[in-house]
Scaffold this active site. Sequence first.
Site, PDB file in Angstrom:
ATOM      1  N   ILE A  89       0.837  -1.206   0.000  1.00 58.01           N
ATOM      2  CA  ILE A  89       0.000   0.000   0.000  1.00 58.01           C
ATOM      3  C   ILE A  89       0.873   1.259   0.000  1.00 58.01           C
ATOM      4  O   ILE A  89       0.593   2.229  -0.724  1.00 58.01           O
ATOM      5  CB  ILE A  89      -0.952  -0.039   1.219  1.00 58.01           C
ATOM      6  CG1 ILE A  89      -1.968  -1.182   1.063  1.00 58.01           C
ATOM      7  CG2 ILE A  89      -1.666   1.292   1.393  1.00 58.01           C
ATOM      8  CD1 ILE A  89      -2.779  -1.495   2.324  1.00 58.01           C
TER       9      ILE A  89
ATOM     10  N   ASP B 164      11.173   3.498   4.819  1.00 60.99           N
ATOM     11  CA  ASP B 164      10.890   2.097   5.136  1.00 60.99           C
ATOM     12  C   ASP B 164      12.104   1.510   5.864  1.00 60.99           C
ATOM     13  O   ASP B 164      13.222   2.007   5.702  1.00 60.99           O
ATOM     14  CB  ASP B 164      10.631   1.305   3.842  1.00 60.99           C
ATOM     15  CG  ASP B 164       9.810   0.047   4.074  1.00 60.99           C
ATOM     16  OD1 ASP B 164       8.675  -0.031   3.578  1.00 60.99           O
ATOM     17  OD2 ASP B 164      10.302  -0.870   4.761  1.00 60.99           O
TER      18      ASP B 164
ATOM     19  N   VAL C  65      10.164   3.202  12.116  1.00 65.83           N
ATOM     20  CA  VAL C  65       9.145   4.101  12.695  1.00 65.83           C
ATOM     21  C   VAL C  65       9.002   3.940  14.202  1.00 65.83           C
ATOM     22  O   VAL C  65       8.392   4.778  14.864  1.00 65.83           O
ATOM     23  CB  VAL C  65       7.754   3.924  12.022  1.00 65.83           C
ATOM     24  CG1 VAL C  65       7.812   4.254  10.542  1.00 65.83           C
ATOM     25  CG2 VAL C  65       7.175   2.542  12.278  1.00 65.83           C
TER      26      VAL C  65
ATOM     27  N   ASN D 268       1.974   4.853   7.402  1.00 62.10           N
ATOM     28  CA  ASN D 268       1.400   3.655   6.789  1.00 62.10           C
ATOM     29  C   ASN D 268       2.092   2.347   7.194  1.00 62.10           C
ATOM     30  O   ASN D 268       1.495   1.279   7.076  1.00 62.10           O
ATOM     31  CB  ASN D 268       1.450   3.832   5.257  1.00 62.10           C
ATOM     32  CG  ASN D 268       1.161   2.556   4.525  1.00 62.10           C
ATOM     33  OD1 ASN D 268       0.004   2.137   4.405  1.00 62.10           O
ATOM     34  ND2 ASN D 268       2.206   1.879   4.055  1.00 62.10           N
TER      35      ASN D 268
ATOM     36  N   TYR E 132      -3.252  -6.872  16.963  1.00 62.24           N
ATOM     37  CA  TYR E 132      -3.446  -6.092  15.728  1.00 62.24           C
ATOM     38  C   TYR E 132      -4.697  -5.206  15.851  1.00 62.24           C
ATOM     39  O   TYR E 132      -4.647  -3.999  15.581  1.00 62.24           O
ATOM     40  CB  TYR E 132      -3.551  -7.033  14.526  1.00 62.24           C
ATOM     41  CG  TYR E 132      -3.558  -6.309  13.202  1.00 62.24           C
ATOM     42  CD1 TYR E 132      -2.411  -5.675  12.742  1.00 62.24           C
ATOM     43  CD2 TYR E 132      -4.709  -6.233  12.430  1.00 62.24           C
ATOM     44  CE1 TYR E 132      -2.401  -4.984  11.539  1.00 62.24           C
ATOM     45  CE2 TYR E 132      -4.718  -5.557  11.221  1.00 62.24           C
ATOM     46  CZ  TYR E 132      -3.563  -4.935  10.779  1.00 62.24           C
ATOM     47  OH  TYR E 132      -3.569  -4.239   9.597  1.00 62.24           O
TER      48      TYR E 132
ATOM     49  N   THR F 122      -9.412  -6.305   3.311  1.00 63.28           N
ATOM     50  CA  THR F 122      -8.329  -7.212   2.911  1.00 63.28           C
ATOM     51  C   THR F 122      -7.807  -6.808   1.537  1.00 63.28           C
ATOM     52  O   THR F 122      -8.563  -6.752   0.566  1.00 63.28           O
ATOM     53  CB  THR F 122      -8.835  -8.669   2.881  1.00 63.28           C
ATOM     54  OG1 THR F 122      -9.523  -8.925   4.100  1.00 63.28           O
ATOM     55  CG2 THR F 122      -7.673  -9.639   2.752  1.00 63.28           C
TER      56      THR F 122
ATOM     57  N   SER G  43      -1.806  -7.398  -1.036  1.00 62.45           N
ATOM     58  CA  SER G  43      -0.433  -6.880  -0.977  1.00 62.45           C
ATOM     59  C   SER G  43       0.478  -8.032  -0.551  1.00 62.45           C
ATOM     60  O   SER G  43      -0.005  -9.096  -0.163  1.00 62.45           O
ATOM     61  CB  SER G  43      -0.355  -5.754   0.067  1.00 62.45           C
ATOM     62  OG  SER G  43      -0.451  -6.310   1.363  1.00 62.45           O
TER      63      SER G  43
END
Length: 244
Positions: A18, A37, A54, A80, A145, A177, A180
């Site tokens: 994403i 990233d 992050v 993200n 989660y 869902t 990815s």
Amino acid sequence: MSRFDGRTVLVTGAGSGIGLAMTRRFLDEGATVYAADLDPSGAPDGSIAVTVDVTAPDSFAAAVSRAVTETGALHVLCNNAGASSTTDPVSCTVEEWEHTFAVNSRGVFLGTKFALPHMLAQRHGVIVNTASVAGLVGLKDRAAYCASKGAVVAFTRQVAVQYAGTGVRCNSVCPGTVDSPWVGRLLDASDDPERSRAQLVARQPMGRLGTPLEIAAAALYLASDEAEFITGTELVVDGGLLAA
Ligand code: NAD
């Protein structure tokens, strides 16, 4: 004239899925994009790849500072990056709980904390957090989660209210869902990946999974001036999953 001409955007989790789709779309629409990233090797041509964890304050602060120093501004932050966790409350270890919250919740807090002073000084800025439908409803075997994404939804509302009227907006996008690499990994780890995929698709009212580009399109809308009156909300992009 594209929607993000002259704008500086920082996307986390930009090396895959994403976040990669968001990076591509922002580039297509004229932005200077910092693609952050843990492993930014997948960041697309034209973006500025930055290695960022992050969960680590110094690492995230340095990326925000670099974007502002090099371009003079930070207009959009897409928090993200995310971590998966697929256990129930009993089998979830303390380490798994802490790691999931560190990436999914602390990461969003840190990005927001470091971006806000610049955005407030500019009197303009947009934060788009990637939450999940898991932050809105309970899903089996997603204890940490669900809780960590629920925290993202709640924090998004808090930030929106705190800074409403300052020119800074904050919203979350809640994917269902999405096809990815993340979902690919979950399927690969199952006993029967083909059957597991068929089950995921079967629960989708539209009969298919979402695409990273569809989530990116929602994030770009929230980040754009077209969404100027939208703050503190969740945009659910799930093919009707929650409605069913
Ligand atoms: P992905 O695995 O394809 O990409 C996630 C990226 O985040 C990876 O490139 C990874 O290196 C990066 N990342 C992980 N930990 C990091 C850290 N500590 N610091 C910096 N980067 C880090 O997954 P995706 O499907 O693109 O997921 C992106 C976001 O969307 C996540 O927040 C996820 O929770 C959310 N989401 C995904 C789905 C789905 O079905 N794929 C559904 C709902 C929400």
